[in-house]
Enzyme design. Structure first.
Site, PDB file in Angstrom:
ATOM      1  CB  SER A 122      -0.882  -0.016   1.249  1.00  0.00           C
ATOM      2  OG  SER A 122      -1.470   1.245   1.463  1.00  0.00           O
ATOM      3  CE1 TYR A 146      -6.377   3.798  -1.333  1.00  0.00           C
ATOM      4  CE2 TYR A 146      -4.776   3.698   0.438  1.00  0.00           C
ATOM      5  CZ  TYR A 146      -5.963   3.285  -0.132  1.00  0.00           C
ATOM      6  OH  TYR A 146      -6.734   2.350   0.505  1.00  0.00           O
ATOM      7  CB  THR A 172      -6.941   1.898  -4.483  1.00  0.00           C
ATOM      8  OG1 THR A 172      -6.167   0.704  -4.330  1.00  0.00           O
ATOM      9  CG2 THR A 172      -8.231   1.757  -3.683  1.00  0.00           C
ATOM     10  CE  LYS A 253      -7.780  -3.478  -3.337  1.00  0.00           C
ATOM     11  NZ  LYS A 253      -8.351  -2.708  -2.253  1.00  0.00           N
ATOM     12  CG  HIS A 277     -11.389  -0.669   0.256  1.00  0.00           C
ATOM     13  ND1 HIS A 277     -10.603   0.073  -0.582  1.00  0.00           N
ATOM     14  CD2 HIS A 277     -10.773  -0.611   1.464  1.00  0.00           C
ATOM     15  CE1 HIS A 277      -9.568   0.556   0.089  1.00  0.00           C
ATOM     16  NE2 HIS A 277      -9.644   0.151   1.331  1.00  0.00           N
TER      17      HIS A 277
HETATM   18  C1  FNR Z   1      -7.525  -2.383   3.481  1.00  0.00           C
HETATM   19  N1  FNR Z   1      -7.658  -2.271   2.093  1.00  0.00           N
HETATM   20  C2  FNR Z   1      -6.840  -1.404   1.394  1.00  0.00           C
HETATM   21  N2  FNR Z   1      -6.908  -1.336   0.036  1.00  0.00           N
HETATM   22  C3  FNR Z   1      -6.077  -0.534  -0.657  1.00  0.00           C
HETATM   23  O1  FNR Z   1      -6.152  -0.490  -1.884  1.00  0.00           O
HETATM   24  N3  FNR Z   1      -5.127   0.198   0.007  1.00  0.00           N
HETATM   25  C4  FNR Z   1      -5.011   0.198   1.351  1.00  0.00           C
HETATM   26  O2  FNR Z   1      -4.140   0.872   1.915  1.00  0.00           O
HETATM   27  C5  FNR Z   1      -5.917  -0.601   2.087  1.00  0.00           C
HETATM   28  N4  FNR Z   1      -5.887  -0.602   3.460  1.00  0.00           N
HETATM   29  C6  FNR Z   1      -6.654  -1.525   4.167  1.00  0.00           C
HETATM   30  C7  FNR Z   1      -6.515  -1.597   5.549  1.00  0.00           C
HETATM   31  C8  FNR Z   1      -7.206  -2.599   6.245  1.00  0.00           C
HETATM   32  C9  FNR Z   1      -7.029  -2.700   7.725  1.00  0.00           C
HETATM   33  C10 FNR Z   1      -8.033  -3.504   5.561  1.00  0.00           C
HETATM   34  C11 FNR Z   1      -8.727  -4.625   6.277  1.00  0.00           C
HETATM   35  C12 FNR Z   1      -8.193  -3.396   4.196  1.00  0.00           C
HETATM   36  C13 FNR Z   1      -8.579  -3.151   1.359  1.00  0.00           C
HETATM   37  C14 FNR Z   1      -7.900  -4.468   0.996  1.00  0.00           C
HETATM   38  O3  FNR Z   1      -6.935  -4.274  -0.001  1.00  0.00           O
HETATM   39  C15 FNR Z   1      -8.926  -5.491   0.474  1.00  0.00           C
HETATM   40  O4  FNR Z   1      -9.670  -4.927  -0.573  1.00  0.00           O
HETATM   41  C16 FNR Z   1      -9.867  -5.963   1.590  1.00  0.00           C
HETATM   42  O5  FNR Z   1      -9.131  -6.253   2.756  1.00  0.00           O
HETATM   43  C17 FNR Z   1     -10.643  -7.213   1.166  1.00  0.00           C
HETATM   44  O6  FNR Z   1     -11.590  -7.548   2.126  1.00  0.00           O
HETATM   45  P1  FNR Z   1     -11.377  -8.739   3.192  1.00  0.00           P
HETATM   46  O7  FNR Z   1     -11.326 -10.014   2.425  1.00  0.00           O
HETATM   47  O8  FNR Z   1     -10.118  -8.447   3.922  1.00  0.00           O
HETATM   48  O9  FNR Z   1     -12.566  -8.646   4.105  1.00  0.00           O
END
Ligand code: FNR
Length: 379
Positions: A122, A146, A172, A253, A277
């Protein structure tokens, strides 16, 4: 499996749990409460977050017998890169907070090196991306962007990622502003703003040029500056500018609609990343798995990465059978990191892969191509 059962004969009990429920419980016990609300929480009353997981119970794979699945091949090819497995680790911002030493990004990178499962790192890394990338070993890494409002800073991130050896850029789209997350609102805490969580920005010359004093001298001013440049609500036209920044494969994404898939292709995008997400950004939407087949159909020969709700190897199998090229592990590895650092993450990934491999063995799918062609029925 054999390793574990033979150790069991000698009374050796496994160090980490093998099922997700126990892993989540163990992780929740060790994480500080404000980090736990950040990891576990989602948007609104978390209906979409729960639906993402529940969606996997709505579909089942029809097995095929006598199919020569004595040996399996779990490898895939993505943008010409050969990967030993179809799993990857989703980008998780400030994942460092889940590690005892706060260097969670480096620990994840090491798990990627040990398993061959790529990390999508990330923008909100707590270690500079150059440092994180130096631990990937032979496993390719992807950089998740981002897109900041400052275009020069965006260009700098992409250039740094390219120089550090990342093999693709994931943009994203659904997080140019933070979703309505009651658990975090209740604690009044946005983890990004804690201490040195923005290390990737604080080591960027373009970002530092915006400040009168270094983050070390005035951390608050640096955080306020970060809030100013944080999110850029991109338009389709902006993709042409992003495309011009790099020759690396670009993925989008957050794509969940087939028309958006087609437009992405028109703008020279190389891959689709279907995700909501994990239900953290908007509540009330469809589970990501339910929109996956339409996205896959529109994508044609473009690869489709998928996440949101994957908890186990059999969940991964269903997503692949429904058309995903590669499948993202999110929250489970955050808990695994909290429980056991690199070791815990390696354990979780190997377990998920073992379950996927056994499912393919038992259900008669020697390769992922066979699994992709499997019949999936609504339960
Ligand atoms: C994320 N996700 C996320 N996505 C992204 O593109 N950049 C990011 O910095 C983050 N940060 C982030 C922090 C936390 C704590 C979580 C749980 C998730 C989303 C991540 O990439 C992904 O899409 C989700 O975690 C998928 O859902 P599940 O399967 O974890 O429930």
């Amino acid at each position: 499996q054999n390793e574990i059962y033979s150790a069991g004969i000698n009374g050796i009990v496994p160090k980490y749990p093998f099922d997700y429920v126990s892993l989540e419980r163990a992780g929740s016990e060790v994480l500080p409460w404000w980090v736990l609300s950040y990891v576990a929480g989602g948007a609104g009353d978390e209906q979409t977050q729960r639906a993402n997981v529940a969606a996997f119970r709505k579909y089942g794979i029809v097995p095929r017998m006598l199919n020569g699945a004595y040996e399996r091949d779990l490898s895939i090819s993505l943008f010409g890169i050969d990967l030993p497995t179809p799993l990857f680790m989703c980008p998780i911002g400030v994942i460092g907070l889940c590690a005892l030493d706060f260097h969670g990004d480096v620990q994840i990178a090491k798990a990627a090196a040990l398993t061959g499962v790529p990390m999508v790192a990330s923008t909100l890394m707590m270690d500079p991306m150059e440092e994180v990338a130096s631990h990937f070993g032979d496993t390719p890494g992807f950089f998740q962007l981002y897109t900041p409002r400052d275009r020069d800073l965006a260009a700098s991130f992409v250039a740094r990622a390219e120089r550090s050896g990342f093999k693709a850029i994931v943009i994203t789209l659904d997080t140019w502003t933070t979703g309505w997350r009651p658990r975090d609102l209740n604690t009044g805490n946005l983890p990004e703003l804690r201490g040195y969580c923005l290390e990737n920005y604080f080591t960027d010359d373009i970002f530092l040029r915006r400040l009168d004093r270094s983050p070390k001298e005035d951390l608050n001013a640096a955080r306020l500056e970060w809030l100013k440049i944080w999110g850029n609500s991109l338009q389709w036209e902006d993709l042409d500018w992003l495309r011009s920044l790099t020759k690396l494969p670009l993925l989008l994404k957050g794509i969940c609609h087939p028309d958006d898939v087609r437009r992405a292709r028109d703008h020279g995008i190389d891959g689709i990343y279907c995700s909501n997400h994990g239900g953290r950004q908007a509540n009330g939407g469809l589970p990501a798995l339910d929109v996956l087949p339409e996205v896959v159909e529109a994508a044609g020969d473009m690869p489709v990465l998928f996440d949101s709700g994957i908890r186990s190897g059999s969940d991964a199998a269903k997503a692949i059978a429904m058309g995903a090229t590669a499948v993202g592990i999110g929250r489970p590895y955050a808990y695994a990191l909290a429980v056991g650092g690199t070791d815990g993450v390696v354990h979780y990934l190997r377990s998920a892969l073992a379950e996927l491999d056994l499912l393919m063995a038992i259900d008669g799918f020697p390769t992922l191509r066979d699994l992709a062609a499997a019949e999936v029925r609504a339960v």
